[in-house]
Design an enzyme around this catalytic site. Structure first.
Site, PDB file in Angstrom:
ATOM      1  N   PHE A  11       0.823  -1.218   0.000  1.00 52.05           N
ATOM      2  CA  PHE A  11       0.000   0.000   0.000  1.00 52.05           C
ATOM      3  C   PHE A  11       0.861   1.275   0.000  1.00 52.05           C
ATOM      4  CE2 PHE A  11      -2.224   2.740   3.399  1.00 52.05           C
ATOM      5  CZ  PHE A  11      -2.799   3.589   2.465  1.00 52.05           C
ATOM      6  N   LEU A  34       6.272 -10.019  -2.758  1.00 53.65           N
ATOM      7  CA  LEU A  34       4.896 -10.284  -3.230  1.00 53.65           C
ATOM      8  C   LEU A  34       4.226 -11.324  -2.334  1.00 53.65           C
ATOM      9  CD1 LEU A  34       5.234 -10.179  -7.131  1.00 53.65           C
ATOM     10  CD2 LEU A  34       4.672  -8.330  -5.541  1.00 53.65           C
ATOM     11  N   ASP A  58      13.106 -11.618  -1.137  1.00 47.71           N
ATOM     12  CA  ASP A  58      12.917 -11.477   0.306  1.00 47.71           C
ATOM     13  C   ASP A  58      14.005 -10.563   0.883  1.00 47.71           C
ATOM     14  OD1 ASP A  58      12.612 -11.935   3.051  1.00 47.71           O
ATOM     15  OD2 ASP A  58      12.139 -14.059   2.754  1.00 47.71           O
ATOM     16  N   THR A 124       6.139   2.746  12.980  1.00 44.68           N
ATOM     17  CA  THR A 124       4.738   3.043  13.277  1.00 44.68           C
ATOM     18  C   THR A 124       4.577   3.611  14.678  1.00 44.68           C
ATOM     19  OG1 THR A 124       2.650   1.921  13.797  1.00 44.68           O
ATOM     20  CG2 THR A 124       4.600   0.566  13.826  1.00 44.68           C
ATOM     21  N   ASP A 125       3.508   4.370  14.871  1.00 43.49           N
ATOM     22  CA  ASP A 125       3.221   4.882  16.222  1.00 43.49           C
ATOM     23  C   ASP A 125       2.839   3.754  17.191  1.00 43.49           C
ATOM     24  OD1 ASP A 125       0.715   4.282  15.155  1.00 43.49           O
ATOM     25  OD2 ASP A 125      -0.186   6.227  15.615  1.00 43.49           O
ATOM     26  N   GLU A 126       2.525   2.571  16.642  1.00 34.86           N
ATOM     27  CA  GLU A 126       2.092   1.478  17.516  1.00 34.86           C
ATOM     28  C   GLU A 126       3.206   0.995  18.438  1.00 34.86           C
ATOM     29  OE1 GLU A 126      -0.536  -1.391  15.726  1.00 34.86           O
ATOM     30  OE2 GLU A 126      -1.092   0.019  14.158  1.00 34.86           O
ATOM     31  N   TYR A 149       2.730  -7.558  16.288  1.00 34.01           N
ATOM     32  CA  TYR A 149       3.132  -6.671  15.186  1.00 34.01           C
ATOM     33  C   TYR A 149       3.936  -5.494  15.728  1.00 34.01           C
ATOM     34  CZ  TYR A 149       2.667  -2.644  12.060  1.00 34.01           C
ATOM     35  OH  TYR A 149       2.934  -1.516  11.311  1.00 34.01           O
ATOM     36  N   LYS A 153       7.947  -4.389  15.203  1.00 34.36           N
ATOM     37  CA  LYS A 153       8.391  -3.102  14.662  1.00 34.36           C
ATOM     38  C   LYS A 153       9.303  -2.391  15.666  1.00 34.36           C
ATOM     39  CE  LYS A 153       7.223  -1.360  11.234  1.00 34.36           C
ATOM     40  NZ  LYS A 153       7.736  -1.453   9.831  1.00 34.36           N
ATOM     41  N   LYS A 188      -7.669  -3.833   6.072  1.00 34.89           N
ATOM     42  CA  LYS A 188      -7.548  -2.728   7.016  1.00 34.89           C
ATOM     43  C   LYS A 188      -8.891  -1.999   7.111  1.00 34.89           C
ATOM     44  CE  LYS A 188      -3.085  -3.453   7.720  1.00 34.89           C
ATOM     45  NZ  LYS A 188      -2.303  -3.645   6.570  1.00 34.89           N
ATOM     46  N   PRO A 204     -18.035  -5.065  10.476  1.00 38.00           N
ATOM     47  CA  PRO A 204     -17.631  -5.579  11.785  1.00 38.00           C
ATOM     48  C   PRO A 204     -16.798  -4.579  12.595  1.00 38.00           C
ATOM     49  CG  PRO A 204     -16.234  -6.520  10.088  1.00 38.00           C
ATOM     50  CD  PRO A 204     -17.210  -5.626   9.381  1.00 38.00           C
ATOM     51  N   TYR A 206     -15.006  -3.663  16.024  1.00 33.34           N
ATOM     52  CA  TYR A 206     -14.498  -4.400  17.193  1.00 33.34           C
ATOM     53  C   TYR A 206     -14.942  -3.714  18.489  1.00 33.34           C
ATOM     54  CZ  TYR A 206     -11.042  -6.441  13.899  1.00 33.34           C
ATOM     55  OH  TYR A 206     -10.410  -7.061  12.851  1.00 33.34           O
ATOM     56  N   ASP A 271     -14.111  -8.038  20.579  1.00 33.98           N
ATOM     57  CA  ASP A 271     -12.985  -7.099  20.509  1.00 33.98           C
ATOM     58  C   ASP A 271     -11.678  -7.826  20.196  1.00 33.98           C
ATOM     59  OD1 ASP A 271     -11.808  -4.656  20.541  1.00 33.98           O
ATOM     60  OD2 ASP A 271     -12.085  -4.271  22.682  1.00 33.98           O
TER      61      ASP A 271
HETATM   62  P1  NAD Z   1       1.416  -3.665   3.228  1.00 29.46           P
HETATM   63  O1  NAD Z   1       1.116  -4.892   4.019  1.00 29.46           O
HETATM   64  O2  NAD Z   1       0.368  -3.100   2.330  1.00 29.46           O
HETATM   65  O3  NAD Z   1       2.688  -3.946   2.295  1.00 29.46           O
HETATM   66  C1  NAD Z   1       3.817  -4.633   2.745  1.00 29.46           C
HETATM   67  C2  NAD Z   1       4.667  -5.000   1.523  1.00 29.46           C
HETATM   68  O4  NAD Z   1       5.863  -5.657   1.997  1.00 29.46           O
HETATM   69  C3  NAD Z   1       3.969  -5.964   0.562  1.00 29.46           C
HETATM   70  O5  NAD Z   1       4.134  -5.539  -0.772  1.00 29.46           O
HETATM   71  C4  NAD Z   1       4.706  -7.287   0.799  1.00 29.46           C
HETATM   72  O6  NAD Z   1       4.729  -8.130  -0.345  1.00 29.46           O
HETATM   73  C5  NAD Z   1       6.093  -6.804   1.187  1.00 29.46           C
HETATM   74  N1  NAD Z   1       6.836  -7.791   1.995  1.00 29.46           N
HETATM   75  C6  NAD Z   1       6.384  -8.476   3.080  1.00 29.46           C
HETATM   76  N2  NAD Z   1       7.344  -9.299   3.532  1.00 29.46           N
HETATM   77  C7  NAD Z   1       8.436  -9.124   2.716  1.00 29.46           C
HETATM   78  C8  NAD Z   1       9.740  -9.672   2.694  1.00 29.46           C
HETATM   79  N3  NAD Z   1      10.137 -10.600   3.588  1.00 29.46           N
HETATM   80  N4  NAD Z   1      10.610  -9.253   1.749  1.00 29.46           N
HETATM   81  C9  NAD Z   1      10.219  -8.329   0.821  1.00 29.46           C
HETATM   82  N5  NAD Z   1       8.985  -7.781   0.795  1.00 29.46           N
HETATM   83  C10 NAD Z   1       8.106  -8.166   1.735  1.00 29.46           C
HETATM   84  O7  NAD Z   1       1.937  -2.598   4.274  1.00 29.46           O
HETATM   85  P2  NAD Z   1       1.749  -1.014   4.308  1.00 29.46           P
HETATM   86  O8  NAD Z   1       0.475  -0.694   4.989  1.00 29.46           O
HETATM   87  O9  NAD Z   1       2.054  -0.454   2.972  1.00 29.46           O
HETATM   88  O10 NAD Z   1       2.918  -0.604   5.326  1.00 29.46           O
HETATM   89  C11 NAD Z   1       4.228  -0.355   4.855  1.00 29.46           C
HETATM   90  C12 NAD Z   1       5.139  -0.041   6.029  1.00 29.46           C
HETATM   91  O11 NAD Z   1       4.636   1.099   6.727  1.00 29.46           O
HETATM   92  C13 NAD Z   1       5.231  -1.150   7.059  1.00 29.46           C
HETATM   93  O12 NAD Z   1       6.568  -1.240   7.490  1.00 29.46           O
HETATM   94  C14 NAD Z   1       4.311  -0.704   8.174  1.00 29.46           C
HETATM   95  O13 NAD Z   1       4.755  -1.214   9.415  1.00 29.46           O
HETATM   96  C15 NAD Z   1       4.476   0.794   8.101  1.00 29.46           C
HETATM   97  N6  NAD Z   1       3.315   1.587   8.564  1.00 29.46           N
HETATM   98  C16 NAD Z   1       2.073   1.338   8.065  1.00 29.46           C
HETATM   99  C17 NAD Z   1       0.998   2.123   8.483  1.00 29.46           C
HETATM  100  C18 NAD Z   1      -0.390   1.912   7.934  1.00 29.46           C
HETATM  101  O14 NAD Z   1      -1.333   2.566   8.389  1.00 29.46           O
HETATM  102  N7  NAD Z   1      -0.588   1.066   6.937  1.00 29.46           N
HETATM  103  C19 NAD Z   1       1.203   3.138   9.422  1.00 29.46           C
HETATM  104  C20 NAD Z   1       2.488   3.371   9.919  1.00 29.46           C
HETATM  105  C21 NAD Z   1       3.543   2.579   9.466  1.00 29.46           C
HETATM  106  P1  TYD Z   2      -6.507  -1.503  11.393  1.00 34.18           P
HETATM  107  O1  TYD Z   2      -6.891  -0.897  10.083  1.00 34.18           O
HETATM  108  O2  TYD Z   2      -6.314  -2.976  11.473  1.00 34.18           O
HETATM  109  O3  TYD Z   2      -5.204  -0.718  11.901  1.00 34.18           O
HETATM  110  P2  TYD Z   2      -4.457  -0.776  13.352  1.00 34.18           P
HETATM  111  O4  TYD Z   2      -4.962  -1.928  14.119  1.00 34.18           O
HETATM  112  O5  TYD Z   2      -3.037  -0.967  12.926  1.00 34.18           O
HETATM  113  O6  TYD Z   2      -4.733   0.540  13.986  1.00 34.18           O
HETATM  114  O7  TYD Z   2      -7.613  -1.106  12.458  1.00 34.18           O
HETATM  115  C1  TYD Z   2      -7.922   0.249  12.751  1.00 34.18           C
HETATM  116  C2  TYD Z   2      -8.906   0.264  13.891  1.00 34.18           C
HETATM  117  O8  TYD Z   2     -10.142  -0.335  13.445  1.00 34.18           O
HETATM  118  C3  TYD Z   2      -8.471  -0.569  15.092  1.00 34.18           C
HETATM  119  O9  TYD Z   2      -8.892   0.095  16.281  1.00 34.18           O
HETATM  120  C4  TYD Z   2      -9.219  -1.880  14.925  1.00 34.18           C
HETATM  121  C5  TYD Z   2     -10.496  -1.460  14.234  1.00 34.18           C
HETATM  122  N1  TYD Z   2     -11.085  -2.464  13.317  1.00 34.18           N
HETATM  123  C6  TYD Z   2     -12.438  -2.818  13.441  1.00 34.18           C
HETATM  124  O10 TYD Z   2     -13.159  -2.308  14.323  1.00 34.18           O
HETATM  125  N2  TYD Z   2     -12.951  -3.731  12.562  1.00 34.18           N
HETATM  126  C7  TYD Z   2     -12.207  -4.328  11.597  1.00 34.18           C
HETATM  127  O11 TYD Z   2     -12.729  -5.198  10.845  1.00 34.18           O
HETATM  128  C8  TYD Z   2     -10.829  -3.952  11.469  1.00 34.18           C
HETATM  129  C9  TYD Z   2      -9.945  -4.559  10.422  1.00 34.18           C
HETATM  130  C10 TYD Z   2     -10.314  -3.000  12.360  1.00 34.18           C
END
Ligand code: NAD
Ligand code: TYD
Length: 346
Positions: A11, A34, A58, A124-126, A149, A153, A188, A204, A206, A271
Protein backbone atom coordinates in the site's frame (compact mmCIF):
# COMPACT_ATOMS: atom_id res chain seq x y z
CA UNK A 1 20.29 9.16 -6.55
CA UNK A 2 19.72 5.38 -6.65
CA UNK A 3 17.05 4.46 -4.13
CA UNK A 4 16.12 0.98 -2.96
CA UNK A 5 12.50 0.75 -1.85
CA UNK A 6 11.58 -2.40 0.04
CA UNK A 7 7.93 -3.43 0.09
CA UNK A 8 7.16 -1.20 -2.89
CA UNK A 9 4.31 -3.43 -4.09
CA UNK A 10 2.32 -2.85 -0.91
CA UNK A 11 0.00 0.00 0.00
CA UNK A 12 2.35 2.76 1.17
CA UNK A 13 5.38 1.49 -0.75
CA UNK A 14 3.58 1.62 -4.11
CA UNK A 15 2.35 5.15 -3.41
CA UNK A 16 5.96 6.04 -2.56
CA UNK A 17 7.38 4.53 -5.76
CA UNK A 18 4.85 6.55 -7.77
CA UNK A 19 5.76 9.73 -5.89
CA UNK A 20 9.49 9.26 -6.53
CA UNK A 21 9.07 8.49 -10.22
CA UNK A 22 6.73 11.40 -10.82
CA UNK A 23 8.41 14.06 -8.71
CA UNK A 24 12.12 13.26 -8.50
CA UNK A 25 14.79 12.38 -11.03
CA UNK A 26 15.91 9.42 -8.92
CA UNK A 27 16.26 5.84 -10.00
CA UNK A 28 14.09 3.40 -8.04
CA UNK A 29 14.69 -0.29 -7.39
CA UNK A 30 11.77 -2.04 -5.72
CA UNK A 31 12.50 -5.22 -3.74
CA UNK A 32 9.30 -6.99 -2.76
CA UNK A 33 8.49 -10.62 -1.98
CA UNK A 34 4.90 -10.28 -3.23
CA UNK A 35 3.31 -11.81 -0.15
CA UNK A 36 -0.49 -11.79 0.07
CA UNK A 37 -0.23 -7.99 0.56
CA UNK A 38 2.08 -7.29 -2.37
CA UNK A 39 0.38 -6.64 -5.69
CA UNK A 40 2.03 -5.65 -8.96
CA UNK A 41 -1.27 -4.14 -10.09
CA UNK A 42 -0.47 -1.35 -7.60
CA UNK A 43 2.40 -0.41 -9.91
CA UNK A 44 0.65 -0.85 -13.25
CA UNK A 45 1.96 1.50 -15.92
CA UNK A 46 5.44 1.86 -14.42
CA UNK A 47 6.92 -1.30 -15.97
CA UNK A 48 8.47 0.48 -18.93
CA UNK A 49 9.91 3.41 -17.00
CA UNK A 50 13.70 3.24 -17.54
CA UNK A 51 14.26 4.68 -14.04
CA UNK A 52 12.38 1.79 -12.42
CA UNK A 53 13.28 -1.85 -11.75
CA UNK A 54 11.29 -4.46 -9.86
CA UNK A 55 12.97 -7.39 -8.12
CA UNK A 56 10.87 -10.12 -6.58
CA UNK A 57 12.64 -11.32 -3.45
CA UNK A 58 12.92 -11.48 0.31
CA UNK A 59 14.61 -8.77 2.37
CA UNK A 60 15.86 -11.70 4.45
CA UNK A 61 17.77 -13.11 1.45
CA UNK A 62 21.23 -11.79 2.28
CA UNK A 63 22.87 -12.73 -1.01
CA UNK A 64 20.13 -11.10 -3.04
CA UNK A 65 20.23 -7.91 -0.98
CA UNK A 66 24.03 -7.77 -1.29
CA UNK A 67 23.82 -8.24 -5.04
CA UNK A 68 21.22 -5.50 -5.50
CA UNK A 69 23.13 -2.99 -3.39
CA UNK A 70 26.25 -3.64 -5.45
CA UNK A 71 24.74 -3.92 -8.94
CA UNK A 72 22.50 -0.89 -8.52
CA UNK A 73 25.01 1.24 -6.62
CA UNK A 74 22.33 2.10 -4.07
CA UNK A 75 22.67 5.43 -2.23
CA UNK A 76 19.62 5.25 0.01
CA UNK A 77 17.20 2.64 1.29
CA UNK A 78 13.62 3.38 2.27
CA UNK A 79 12.43 0.32 4.14
CA UNK A 80 8.68 -0.31 3.98
CA UNK A 81 8.64 -4.12 3.65
CA UNK A 82 6.87 -5.73 6.59
CA UNK A 83 4.07 -7.89 7.76
CA UNK A 84 1.69 -5.08 8.63
CA UNK A 85 -1.60 -6.36 10.01
CA UNK A 86 -2.15 -6.56 13.79
CA UNK A 87 -4.89 -9.23 13.57
CA UNK A 88 -2.65 -11.53 11.54
CA UNK A 89 0.12 -11.07 14.11
CA UNK A 90 -2.22 -12.49 16.75
CA UNK A 91 -2.84 -15.60 14.64
CA UNK A 92 0.79 -16.21 13.62
CA UNK A 93 3.56 -13.99 15.01
CA UNK A 94 6.48 -15.98 13.60
CA UNK A 95 6.53 -14.42 10.14
CA UNK A 96 6.44 -10.99 11.82
CA UNK A 97 9.65 -11.85 13.65
CA UNK A 98 11.22 -13.23 10.49
CA UNK A 99 10.38 -10.34 8.16
CA UNK A 100 10.10 -7.35 10.47
CA UNK A 101 13.01 -8.09 12.80
CA UNK A 102 15.40 -10.48 11.06
CA UNK A 103 14.72 -9.02 7.62
CA UNK A 104 15.47 -5.52 8.89
CA UNK A 105 18.64 -6.70 10.60
CA UNK A 106 19.90 -8.33 7.38
CA UNK A 107 19.14 -5.17 5.39
CA UNK A 108 20.99 -3.07 7.96
CA UNK A 109 24.05 -5.30 7.92
CA UNK A 110 24.26 -5.40 4.14
CA UNK A 111 23.59 -1.68 3.82
CA UNK A 112 26.35 -0.88 6.30
CA UNK A 113 28.73 -3.20 4.47
CA UNK A 114 27.88 -1.48 1.16
CA UNK A 115 28.29 1.95 2.78
CA UNK A 116 24.81 3.10 1.85
CA UNK A 117 24.45 6.82 2.71
CA UNK A 118 20.90 6.79 4.11
CA UNK A 119 18.60 4.17 5.61
CA UNK A 120 15.04 5.21 6.44
CA UNK A 121 13.21 2.77 8.69
CA UNK A 122 9.48 3.23 8.13
CA UNK A 123 8.02 2.44 11.52
CA UNK A 124 4.74 3.04 13.28
CA UNK A 125 3.22 4.88 16.22
CA UNK A 126 2.09 1.48 17.52
CA UNK A 127 5.57 0.96 19.01
CA UNK A 128 4.58 3.50 21.70
CA UNK A 129 1.68 1.37 22.91
CA UNK A 130 -1.67 2.87 23.82
CA UNK A 131 -2.79 6.28 25.10
CA UNK A 132 -5.60 6.99 27.52
CA UNK A 133 -8.01 9.84 26.86
CA UNK A 134 -5.32 12.53 26.96
CA UNK A 135 -1.82 13.21 25.65
CA UNK A 136 0.06 12.43 22.46
CA UNK A 137 3.05 10.34 21.44
CA UNK A 138 6.25 12.35 21.05
CA UNK A 139 9.60 11.01 19.86
CA UNK A 140 10.57 10.75 23.56
CA UNK A 141 7.63 8.54 24.56
CA UNK A 142 9.04 5.21 25.81
CA UNK A 143 8.44 2.19 23.61
CA UNK A 144 5.69 -0.05 24.98
CA UNK A 145 4.36 -2.20 22.12
CA UNK A 146 1.31 -4.31 22.86
CA UNK A 147 0.69 -6.54 19.82
CA UNK A 148 3.18 -8.96 18.26
CA UNK A 149 3.13 -6.67 15.19
CA UNK A 150 4.03 -3.62 17.27
CA UNK A 151 6.65 -5.60 19.20
CA UNK A 152 8.30 -6.69 15.96
CA UNK A 153 8.39 -3.10 14.66
CA UNK A 154 9.79 -1.82 17.98
CA UNK A 155 12.48 -4.52 17.87
CA UNK A 156 13.45 -3.43 14.37
CA UNK A 157 13.57 0.20 15.53
CA UNK A 158 15.93 -0.77 18.35
CA UNK A 159 18.16 -2.66 15.93
CA UNK A 160 18.27 0.49 13.78
CA UNK A 161 19.14 2.57 16.82
CA UNK A 162 21.97 0.19 17.70
CA UNK A 163 23.44 0.45 14.19
CA UNK A 164 23.55 4.22 14.55
CA UNK A 165 24.92 4.21 18.10
CA UNK A 166 27.46 1.43 17.58
CA UNK A 167 28.59 1.89 14.01
CA UNK A 168 27.53 5.44 13.20
CA UNK A 169 25.44 3.98 10.34
CA UNK A 170 23.09 6.75 9.12
CA UNK A 171 19.69 5.34 10.02
CA UNK A 172 16.62 7.54 10.49
CA UNK A 173 13.36 6.20 11.92
CA UNK A 174 9.91 7.53 11.05
CA UNK A 175 6.85 6.65 13.13
CA UNK A 176 3.55 7.33 11.46
CA UNK A 177 -0.06 7.03 12.51
CA UNK A 178 -2.73 5.09 10.56
CA UNK A 179 -2.66 5.69 6.81
CA UNK A 180 -5.56 5.55 4.38
CA UNK A 181 -5.92 6.08 0.63
CA UNK A 182 -5.72 4.26 -2.74
CA UNK A 183 -4.25 0.73 -2.93
CA UNK A 184 -4.74 -0.12 0.77
CA UNK A 185 -5.28 -3.85 1.16
CA UNK A 186 -8.93 -4.47 2.09
CA UNK A 187 -8.13 -6.15 5.41
CA UNK A 188 -7.55 -2.73 7.02
CA UNK A 189 -10.42 -0.77 8.54
CA UNK A 190 -11.26 1.83 5.89
CA UNK A 191 -11.07 -0.28 2.71
CA UNK A 192 -12.70 -3.23 4.48
CA UNK A 193 -15.66 -1.09 5.47
CA UNK A 194 -15.99 0.52 2.03
CA UNK A 195 -15.90 -2.84 0.24
CA UNK A 196 -18.30 -4.51 2.68
CA UNK A 197 -20.73 -1.62 2.53
CA UNK A 198 -20.71 -1.65 -1.28
CA UNK A 199 -21.52 -5.36 -1.16
CA UNK A 200 -24.19 -4.79 1.54
CA UNK A 201 -22.23 -7.01 3.94
CA UNK A 202 -22.04 -6.51 7.70
CA UNK A 203 -19.54 -3.92 8.94
CA UNK A 204 -17.63 -5.58 11.79
CA UNK A 205 -16.72 -2.99 14.44
CA UNK A 206 -14.50 -4.40 17.19
CA UNK A 207 -15.69 -4.02 20.79
CA UNK A 208 -17.72 -0.85 21.37
CA UNK A 209 -16.11 1.09 18.50
CA UNK A 210 -14.72 3.71 20.90
CA UNK A 211 -11.06 3.07 20.01
CA UNK A 212 -9.41 6.11 18.48
CA UNK A 213 -6.98 6.25 15.55
CA UNK A 214 -5.18 9.29 14.09
CA UNK A 215 -5.66 9.15 10.29
CA UNK A 216 -3.23 10.46 7.68
CA UNK A 217 -3.63 10.41 3.89
CA UNK A 218 -1.00 8.11 2.38
CA UNK A 219 0.42 10.75 0.03
CA UNK A 220 1.18 13.01 2.98
CA UNK A 221 3.00 10.15 4.70
CA UNK A 222 5.09 9.51 1.58
CA UNK A 223 6.05 13.18 1.31
CA UNK A 224 7.15 13.12 4.93
CA UNK A 225 9.26 9.99 4.45
CA UNK A 226 10.88 11.49 1.37
CA UNK A 227 11.70 14.69 3.22
CA UNK A 228 13.23 12.69 6.06
CA UNK A 229 15.33 10.72 3.58
CA UNK A 230 16.67 13.91 2.00
CA UNK A 231 16.90 16.28 4.97
CA UNK A 232 16.50 14.28 8.19
CA UNK A 233 19.21 14.02 10.82
CA UNK A 234 20.89 10.58 11.02
CA UNK A 235 20.17 8.79 14.29
CA UNK A 236 16.94 10.74 14.83
CA UNK A 237 13.32 9.66 15.08
CA UNK A 238 10.55 11.66 13.36
CA UNK A 239 6.90 11.21 14.27
CA UNK A 240 4.41 11.70 11.42
CA UNK A 241 0.70 12.19 12.01
CA UNK A 242 -2.39 13.87 10.74
CA UNK A 243 -3.66 15.54 13.92
CA UNK A 244 -6.86 13.86 12.96
CA UNK A 245 -8.27 11.62 15.65
CA UNK A 246 -11.50 9.75 15.24
CA UNK A 247 -13.38 6.99 17.03
CA UNK A 248 -13.75 3.87 14.90
CA UNK A 249 -17.54 3.86 15.15
CA UNK A 250 -17.81 7.50 14.06
CA UNK A 251 -15.53 6.78 11.11
CA UNK A 252 -17.55 3.77 10.01
CA UNK A 253 -20.78 5.77 10.31
CA UNK A 254 -19.24 8.54 8.21
CA UNK A 255 -18.25 6.05 5.51
CA UNK A 256 -21.69 4.43 5.49
CA UNK A 257 -23.31 7.86 5.13
CA UNK A 258 -20.93 8.88 2.32
CA UNK A 259 -21.80 5.65 0.47
CA UNK A 260 -25.52 6.18 1.00
CA UNK A 261 -25.87 2.82 2.79
CA UNK A 262 -27.80 1.91 5.92
CA UNK A 263 -26.19 2.18 9.36
CA UNK A 264 -27.98 -1.10 10.14
CA UNK A 265 -25.09 -2.81 8.37
CA UNK A 266 -22.89 -1.96 11.36
CA UNK A 267 -22.32 -4.98 13.56
CA UNK A 268 -20.36 -5.05 16.82
CA UNK A 269 -18.03 -8.05 17.00
CA UNK A 270 -15.75 -9.54 19.64
CA UNK A 271 -12.99 -7.10 20.51
CA UNK A 272 -9.39 -7.60 19.35
CA UNK A 273 -7.35 -8.99 22.29
CA UNK A 274 -5.03 -6.30 23.68
CA UNK A 275 -6.77 -3.70 21.48
CA UNK A 276 -4.94 -0.37 21.90
CA UNK A 277 -7.44 2.28 22.97
CA UNK A 278 -6.02 5.38 21.37
CA UNK A 279 -3.19 6.60 19.16
CA UNK A 280 -2.36 10.28 18.66
CA UNK A 281 0.83 11.67 17.19
CA UNK A 282 2.59 14.89 18.09
CA UNK A 283 4.24 15.77 14.75
CA UNK A 284 5.72 19.08 15.94
CA UNK A 285 9.31 18.01 15.29
CA UNK A 286 8.99 17.18 11.58
CA UNK A 287 6.80 20.25 11.09
CA UNK A 288 9.20 22.73 12.66
CA UNK A 289 12.54 21.13 11.74
CA UNK A 290 11.77 19.92 8.22
CA UNK A 291 8.80 22.09 7.30
CA UNK A 292 6.41 19.20 6.63
CA UNK A 293 2.64 19.59 6.99
CA UNK A 294 -0.26 17.41 5.88
CA UNK A 295 -1.88 18.76 2.73
CA UNK A 296 -5.02 16.63 2.49
CA UNK A 297 -7.77 17.20 5.04
CA UNK A 298 -9.68 14.18 6.25
CA UNK A 299 -12.95 14.93 4.55
CA UNK A 300 -11.47 15.35 1.06
CA UNK A 301 -9.02 12.47 1.67
CA UNK A 302 -11.93 10.18 2.52
CA UNK A 303 -13.86 11.39 -0.55
CA UNK A 304 -10.84 10.66 -2.76
CA UNK A 305 -10.46 7.23 -1.15
CA UNK A 306 -14.12 6.31 -1.50
CA UNK A 307 -14.04 7.42 -5.16
CA UNK A 308 -10.91 5.34 -5.77
CA UNK A 309 -12.52 2.18 -4.37
CA UNK A 310 -15.66 2.88 -6.38
CA UNK A 311 -13.66 3.35 -9.58
CA UNK A 312 -11.34 0.39 -8.95
CA UNK A 313 -13.83 -2.23 -7.97
CA UNK A 314 -12.13 -4.98 -9.95
CA UNK A 315 -8.88 -4.33 -7.98
CA UNK A 316 -10.42 -5.17 -4.61
CA UNK A 317 -12.96 -7.72 -5.90
CA UNK A 318 -10.10 -9.78 -7.28
CA UNK A 319 -8.36 -9.70 -3.89
CA UNK A 320 -11.53 -10.48 -1.97
CA UNK A 321 -12.42 -13.48 -4.10
CA UNK A 322 -8.85 -14.86 -4.09
CA UNK A 323 -6.59 -16.12 -1.32
CA UNK A 324 -7.81 -13.40 1.05
CA UNK A 325 -11.33 -14.91 1.08
CA UNK A 326 -10.24 -17.88 3.20
CA UNK A 327 -8.63 -15.49 5.75
CA UNK A 328 -11.81 -13.43 5.93
CA UNK A 329 -14.06 -16.46 6.33
CA UNK A 330 -11.78 -17.88 9.03
CA UNK A 331 -11.62 -14.66 11.04
CA UNK A 332 -15.06 -13.13 10.55
CA UNK A 333 -17.17 -16.19 9.73
CA UNK A 334 -19.34 -18.24 12.07
CA UNK A 335 -17.10 -19.60 14.85
CA UNK A 336 -14.22 -17.28 13.85
CA UNK A 337 -12.57 -15.10 16.48
CA UNK A 338 -14.29 -12.03 15.03
CA UNK A 339 -17.59 -13.73 14.26
CA UNK A 340 -20.48 -11.31 14.75
CA UNK A 341 -21.67 -10.81 18.33
CA UNK A 342 -24.93 -9.37 17.09
CA UNK A 343 -26.17 -6.11 15.65
CA UNK A 344 -26.91 -2.92 17.51
CA UNK A 345 -25.37 -2.10 20.87
CA UNK A 346 -22.13 -3.90 21.87
P1 NAD B 1 1.42 -3.66 3.23
O1 NAD B 1 1.12 -4.89 4.02
O2 NAD B 1 0.37 -3.10 2.33
O3 NAD B 1 2.69 -3.95 2.29
C1 NAD B 1 3.82 -4.63 2.74
C2 NAD B 1 4.67 -5.00 1.52
O4 NAD B 1 5.86 -5.66 2.00
C3 NAD B 1 3.97 -5.96 0.56
O5 NAD B 1 4.13 -5.54 -0.77
C4 NAD B 1 4.71 -7.29 0.80
O6 NAD B 1 4.73 -8.13 -0.34
C5 NAD B 1 6.09 -6.80 1.19
N1 NAD B 1 6.84 -7.79 2.00
C6 NAD B 1 6.38 -8.48 3.08
N2 NAD B 1 7.34 -9.30 3.53
C7 NAD B 1 8.44 -9.12 2.72
C8 NAD B 1 9.74 -9.67 2.69
N3 NAD B 1 10.14 -10.60 3.59
N4 NAD B 1 10.61 -9.25 1.75
C9 NAD B 1 10.22 -8.33 0.82
N5 NAD B 1 8.98 -7.78 0.79
C10 NAD B 1 8.11 -8.17 1.74
O7 NAD B 1 1.94 -2.60 4.27
P2 NAD B 1 1.75 -1.01 4.31
O8 NAD B 1 0.47 -0.69 4.99
O9 NAD B 1 2.05 -0.45 2.97
O10 NAD B 1 2.92 -0.60 5.33
C11 NAD B 1 4.23 -0.35 4.86
C12 NAD B 1 5.14 -0.04 6.03
O11 NAD B 1 4.64 1.10 6.73
C13 NAD B 1 5.23 -1.15 7.06
O12 NAD B 1 6.57 -1.24 7.49
C14 NAD B 1 4.31 -0.70 8.17
O13 NAD B 1 4.76 -1.21 9.41
C15 NAD B 1 4.48 0.79 8.10
N6 NAD B 1 3.31 1.59 8.56
C16 NAD B 1 2.07 1.34 8.06
C17 NAD B 1 1.00 2.12 8.48
C18 NAD B 1 -0.39 1.91 7.93
O14 NAD B 1 -1.33 2.57 8.39
N7 NAD B 1 -0.59 1.07 6.94
C19 NAD B 1 1.20 3.14 9.42
C20 NAD B 1 2.49 3.37 9.92
C21 NAD B 1 3.54 2.58 9.47
P1 TYD C 1 -6.51 -1.50 11.39
O1 TYD C 1 -6.89 -0.90 10.08
O2 TYD C 1 -6.31 -2.98 11.47
O3 TYD C 1 -5.20 -0.72 11.90
P2 TYD C 1 -4.46 -0.78 13.35
O4 TYD C 1 -4.96 -1.93 14.12
O5 TYD C 1 -3.04 -0.97 12.93
O6 TYD C 1 -4.73 0.54 13.99
O7 TYD C 1 -7.61 -1.11 12.46
C1 TYD C 1 -7.92 0.25 12.75
C2 TYD C 1 -8.91 0.26 13.89
O8 TYD C 1 -10.14 -0.33 13.45
C3 TYD C 1 -8.47 -0.57 15.09
O9 TYD C 1 -8.89 0.09 16.28
C4 TYD C 1 -9.22 -1.88 14.92
C5 TYD C 1 -10.50 -1.46 14.23
N1 TYD C 1 -11.09 -2.46 13.32
C6 TYD C 1 -12.44 -2.82 13.44
O10 TYD C 1 -13.16 -2.31 14.32
N2 TYD C 1 -12.95 -3.73 12.56
C7 TYD C 1 -12.21 -4.33 11.60
O11 TYD C 1 -12.73 -5.20 10.84
C8 TYD C 1 -10.83 -3.95 11.47
C9 TYD C 1 -9.95 -4.56 10.42
C10 TYD C 1 -10.31 -3.00 12.36
Amino acid sequence: MNILITGGAGFIGSNHVRLLLSESGDRVVNLDLLTYAGNLENLAGLEDDPRYRFVRGDIGDRDLVRQILKDENIDAIVHFAAESHVDRSLEGPEVFVRTNILGTEILLEEARRAEVDRFVMVSTDEVYGSLGDHGMFTEKTPLAPNSPYAASKASADLMCRSFYKTFGFPVIITRCSNNYGPFQFPEKLIPLMIANALEEKQLPVYGDGMNVRDWLFVGDHCRAVDLVMRKGRPGDVYNIGGCNEMKNLELVQLLVDKLGKSRDLISFVTDRPGHDLRYAIDAEKIMTELGWAPTVDFSSGLDQTVSWYLENRQWWEKIRTGEYKSYYDKMYGRGGRLGSSGKGKP
